[in-house]
Design an enzyme around this catalytic site. Structure first.
Site, PDB file in Angstrom:
ATOM      1  N   CYS A 116      76.835  27.281  47.404  1.00 17.59           N
ATOM      2  CA  CYS A 116      76.985  26.492  46.499  1.00 17.59           C
ATOM      3  C   CYS A 116      75.855  25.221  46.459  1.00 17.59           C
ATOM      4  O   CYS A 116      75.435  24.952  47.421  1.00 17.59           O
ATOM      5  CB  CYS A 116      78.276  25.869  46.273  1.00 17.59           C
ATOM      6  SG  CYS A 116      78.740  25.280  44.502  1.00 17.59           S
ATOM      7  N   CYS A 120      80.501  19.067  46.057  1.00 15.59           N
ATOM      8  CA  CYS A 120      81.831  18.449  45.931  1.00 15.59           C
ATOM      9  C   CYS A 120      82.153  18.222  47.364  1.00 15.59           C
ATOM     10  O   CYS A 120      82.268  18.961  48.275  1.00 15.59           O
ATOM     11  CB  CYS A 120      82.659  19.536  45.136  1.00 15.59           C
ATOM     12  SG  CYS A 120      82.277  19.861  43.570  1.00 15.59           S
ATOM     13  N   CYS A 123      85.087  20.329  49.398  1.00 13.03           N
ATOM     14  CA  CYS A 123      85.354  21.768  49.491  1.00 13.03           C
ATOM     15  C   CYS A 123      84.155  22.125  50.445  1.00 13.03           C
ATOM     16  O   CYS A 123      83.074  21.753  50.499  1.00 13.03           O
ATOM     17  CB  CYS A 123      84.561  22.233  47.990  1.00 13.03           C
ATOM     18  SG  CYS A 123      84.352  23.950  47.803  1.00 13.03           S
ATOM     19  N   GLU A 168      79.398  28.195  41.826  1.00 12.64           N
ATOM     20  CA  GLU A 168      79.629  27.613  40.584  1.00 12.64           C
ATOM     21  C   GLU A 168      79.382  28.588  39.598  1.00 12.64           C
ATOM     22  O   GLU A 168      78.019  29.018  39.312  1.00 12.64           O
ATOM     23  CB  GLU A 168      78.903  26.297  40.087  1.00 12.64           C
ATOM     24  CG  GLU A 168      78.863  25.849  38.575  1.00 12.64           C
ATOM     25  CD  GLU A 168      80.254  25.719  38.098  1.00 12.64           C
ATOM     26  OE1 GLU A 168      80.382  26.444  36.983  1.00 12.64           O
ATOM     27  OE2 GLU A 168      80.884  24.975  38.635  1.00 12.64           O
TER      28      GLU A 168
END
Length: 357
Positions: A116, A120, A123, A168
């Site tokens: 990703c 975040c 995560c 995402e």
């Protein structure tokens, strides 16, 4: 370049493209329709299994095309019946997918990217580098494999799909929408779009595009804070996609689709778990019809965040309900396995590529 690499990825072709290839091969175009059905309706991973195709044609197909199917690398079985999988792709990258059985539904949680690009802080996938987007067929294969697990282990087919795994989805927009088309089409798995939810960390312009495209599936926003300062801390994407921008995008999306939105909210201990946070969330919910899923957190080694206590979670949810917010608590699944998104893929990778925190 090897002969294998020169082969055409057959599932990257539309039916019309495949028919053109068959004409060039001096084959009847209706045969292409048969092969297409084997690929997408019957989820066939091998030309040899296509029983209504002649052996000669199967040999031709094997010489010209390749099916880059996903395979299971490792599976972990939780005491609560959750099954966590690491999948291996044709280029040896690892991704994750999860089967989540409950009394009401059988859900597949699938990935949309290898790693990703977002960061975040809570995560595990956010600490991995993004290697590439998944192709539509690689997303489709996760559903097929998890559905097979559901049938073999519990005798029940999948009822729901959530794009809440690695990556995402809105940064792989075209391929995600194409995968949904394959899952919902009569020429594919013929699943209901209303049983599919795509979850985003919040990219305002792409949320508006979903509205322009009139999507039929459900949209979920990983919110986790209804305060820009707090959300910036745990989700740096908020710095370019503020809560105001997201609210405007979501209102636009709702005006175009009339689909209510789900807000996902993990309550972290001592961070976003007080009544003031609940009030901010309740105010954000006034923008459009919605519901809130409060999600119990699975802690990870890379982050110091912890899940709030059960009493505090219950009080937070009850405060939202008193303010007219449709609220559900989603208790953590697979606590006894590598349940958090990205954990199993990192563990299974021989040389995991993890970003500096």
């Amino acid at each position: 370049m090897s002969a294998e690499k020169e082969k055409i990825d057959i599932r990257s072709l539309s039916l019309a493209d495949l028919q053109n290839h068959f004409i060039q091969m001096d084959e009847k175009s209706f045969r292409a329709k048969q092969v297409y059905e084997w690929l997408w309706k019957k989820s066939c991973f091998s030309f040899e299994e296509m029983s209504n195709i002649s052996k000669e044609l199967r040999t031709k197909l094997d010489e010209k095309f390749v099916i880059n199917n996903v395979t299971i690398n490792n599976s972990q079985f939780s005491a609560d019946k959750t099954i966590k999988n690491s999948f291996i792709l044709h280029d040896k990258h690892l991704i994750e997918g999860v089967l989540i059985p409950t009394s009401e539904r059988m859900t597949a949680c699938v990935s949309s990217q290898v790693g990703c690009s977002l960061t975040c802080k809570f995560c595990a996938t956010g600490y991995m580098e993004r290697k590439r987007n998944l192709n539509p067929d690689e997303i489709y294969d996760q559903v097929v494999l998890i559905d097979k697990q559901a049938r073999e282990n519990y005798g029940i087919p999948l009822s729901n799909i959530v794009y809440m795994g690695m990556g995402e989805p809105l940064l792989n927009y075209k391929n995600v929408l194409e995968s949904v088309e394959k899952l919902t089409s009569e020429d594919g798995l013929n699943m209901s779009a209303k049983r599919i939810t795509v979850s985003t960390a919040g990219i305002a312009k792409m949320i508006k595009k979903l509205g322009d495209d009139g999507v039929k599936f459900n949209l979920a926003l990983s919110l986790h804070a209804a305060n820009d300062e707090k959300r910036n801390t745990i989700m740096p994407i908020n710095e370019q996609n503020s809560l105001k921008a997201l609210a405007e995008a979501l209102k636009y999306y709702y005006a175009k689709t009339k689909n209510p939105v789900t807000y996902e909210y993990i309550i972290f201990d001592g961070f976003n778990d007080n009544i003031e946070d609940a009030d901010e969330l309740a105010r954000f919910c006034k923008h459009l019809p919605c519901k809130v899923n409060i999600i119990e957190y699975n802690p990870i080694a890379f982050a110091s965040y912890l899940n709030a206590g059960e009493d505090k979670v219950d009080a937070f949810a009850e405060h939202l309900r008193k303010n007219g917010v449709n609220t559900h608590i989603r208790r953590s699944r697979g606590k006894d396995i590598d349940a958090a998104c990205g954990q199993l893929a990192i563990k299974d990778a021989k040389e995991p590529s993890v970003k500096e925190s």
